[in-house]
Write an enzyme that holds these catalytic residues in place. Structure first.
Site, PDB file in Angstrom:
ATOM      1  N   GLU A 171      53.975 110.155 -44.300  1.00 55.29           N
ATOM      2  CA  GLU A 171      53.307 109.296 -45.283  1.00 55.29           C
ATOM      3  C   GLU A 171      52.228 110.087 -46.015  1.00 55.29           C
ATOM      4  OE1 GLU A 171      53.499 104.799 -43.517  1.00 55.29           O
ATOM      5  OE2 GLU A 171      51.890 106.082 -42.783  1.00 55.29           O
ATOM      6  N   GLY A 224      53.027 102.451 -41.402  1.00 54.76           N
ATOM      7  CA  GLY A 224      54.378 102.959 -41.198  1.00 54.76           C
ATOM      8  C   GLY A 224      54.716 103.241 -39.752  1.00 54.76           C
TER       9      GLY A 224
END
Length: 435
Positions: free
Chosen positions: A239, A337
């Site tokens: 990410e 995430g």
């Protein structure tokens, strides 16, 4: 009309541009260090004219001026991941927190949580009239695809970062504000404490040559990366991309040669760090910025072999349930995430889903490994998705273990002064279960 004429026609002041925002609308902001404070402050200046505007966002590192209590009811944050300021607003009821995995943000914008527009922060246009989203693609690309209006803050200090979904043509933009301001810098994080260093050493032992890494920014990730200098051919699919990776890239340890998906590239959805980092990523062909629906798709993550997904958490109970978002009775951050990458790593050939946490909090007065998550504390990650758990006292793999075995394994990496207490409570739990 050519794009240059179109561009000049759309240039206006920030105060004029934010008049496109109407009461009752939901607007996305670009993420983390890419949020435009210029547009945010202009919006605050006309807050009294607005009612019920929601600002849809992820992590906020800036001042988030719209979170000031005086704007409540006029401008309110609507976030999936709290930063320091938005955490206070949502906890006080001046905004809302929406539990959601990053991989599904695009679907939400297309269906149940639509956005009316995007407050973007972009580069000046190239010779073809395309501006670049720079250090934040994450869900900006989705807001462009599903929203109706775009206000763009054009800033010469925004780096141009390569990727497939991170450009906006001038013809797509409704209002343009030109103002050159420095990007928000994230100061270096001190990673010298013994606890982080020990956790980093244990995790580094789990990472083989050729692994594909996902990790965040903080004490433990920095400590891990300091232990990887002797590894070979590491890849990155993550990410956030931050300064802590630069030494390994420059030494050749991180080169992505063994990646199956995006071979040779560092794939990320946002970038945050220092001015040196922003200079490094500018027009660097090694960097591949992609939206959250791509980076966080468990299907995409699993395409690379030996994915080591490393995520932090706040609590783990003796059955393996994880809390990564709730602290002291309030929302602290979000799931982000974590579930996406744990599942992706689990399906990766040779992959290792890894959760890490210090064994204690508040000066070693509270154990972060607990018998059961307390009532009201959300289960951020289900125990079926938990494999490796690491503290400064060791690393254990819970995958395939029964509930009793999981408890024993987790007690073994708890702080020594809490192990007897945990064992007693664990035994009491099983007596109550009568199994």
């Amino acid at each position: 009309m050519n794009w240059r004429e179109d561009y000049r026609r759309k240039v206006m002041s920030a105060d004029e541009a934010v008049k496109l925002v109407k009461s009752g609308e939901r607007w996305a902001t670009t993420h983390a260090t890419a949020e435009s404070l210029v547009l945010a402050e202009a919006l605050c200046r006309r807050a009294d004219e607005l009612e019920g505007v929601q600002l849809w966002q992820g992590l906020n590192w800036g001042d988030a001026p719209y979170c000031d209590p005086k704007y409540h009811g006029h401008l309110d944050v609507d976030t999936i991941f709290c930063g320091p300021v938005t955490r206070m607003a949502t906890s006080d009821g001046r905004g809302q927190f929406c539990p959601m995995s990053v991989s599904l943000i695009d679907r939400a914008m297309a269906t149940t949580r639509p956005v009316d527009g995007l407050l973007a922060h972009v580069t000046p246009p190239d010779e073809h009239g395309y501006c670049n989203l720079g250090v934040s693609v994450d869900f900006g690309a989705s807001a462009i695809a599903h929203g109706k209006k775009i206000i763009a803050h054009v800033n010469k200090n925004m780096p141009w970062v390569y990727g497939n979904y991170n450009t906006i043509h001038v013809s797509q933009i409704d209002a343009i504000v030109e103002e050159d301001v420095p990007l928000l810098n994230i100061p270096p994080i001190d990673d010298t404490d013994p606890t982080s260093s020990k956790i980093g050493e244990f995790i580094a032992e789990l990472i083989p040559d050729g692994a594909c890494l996902q990790m965040g920014q903080g004490k433990v990730p920095n400590a891990i990366l300091k232990c990887l200098g002797d590894k070979k051919d590491l890849g990155i699919h993550t990410e956030v991309f931050s300064d802590n990776l630069l030494p390994l890239i420059e030494s050749g340890v991180v080169n992505g040669r063994r990646k199956t998906l995006d071979r040779g590239k560092i794939t990320a959805m946002f970038i945050q760090g220092s001015a040196d980092l922003y200079k490094f990523v500018d027009r660097n062909v090694m960097i591949n910025m992609m939206p959250g629906w791509y980076t966080n798709s468990p299907i995409n993550i699993a395409q690379n072999d030996n994915v080591c997904a490393i995520n932090a958490c706040l609590q783990v109970d003796l059955t393996g349930q994880v809390n990564c978002e709730w602290n002291n009775g309030r929302i602290f951050s979000g799931v982000g995430g974590q579930s996406d990458f744990l599942r992706g790593a689990a399906y990766s050939k040779g992959g290792k889903p890894i959760l890490c946490l210090p064994s204690t909090a508040k000066g070693e007065t509270i154990s972060r490994i607990v018998p059961l998550l307390p009532p009201g504390v959300p289960v951020s990650t289900a125990r079926i998705d938990v494999h490796w758990v690491v503290t400064e006292y060791g690393a254990v793999n819970l995958f395939g273990l029964g509930l009793r075995e999981r408890g024993e394994a987790l007690i073994s990496i708890a702080h020594p002064k809490f192990r007897d207490q945990l064992q007693n409570e664990f035994d009491e739990f099983w007596r109550g279960m009568k199994l």
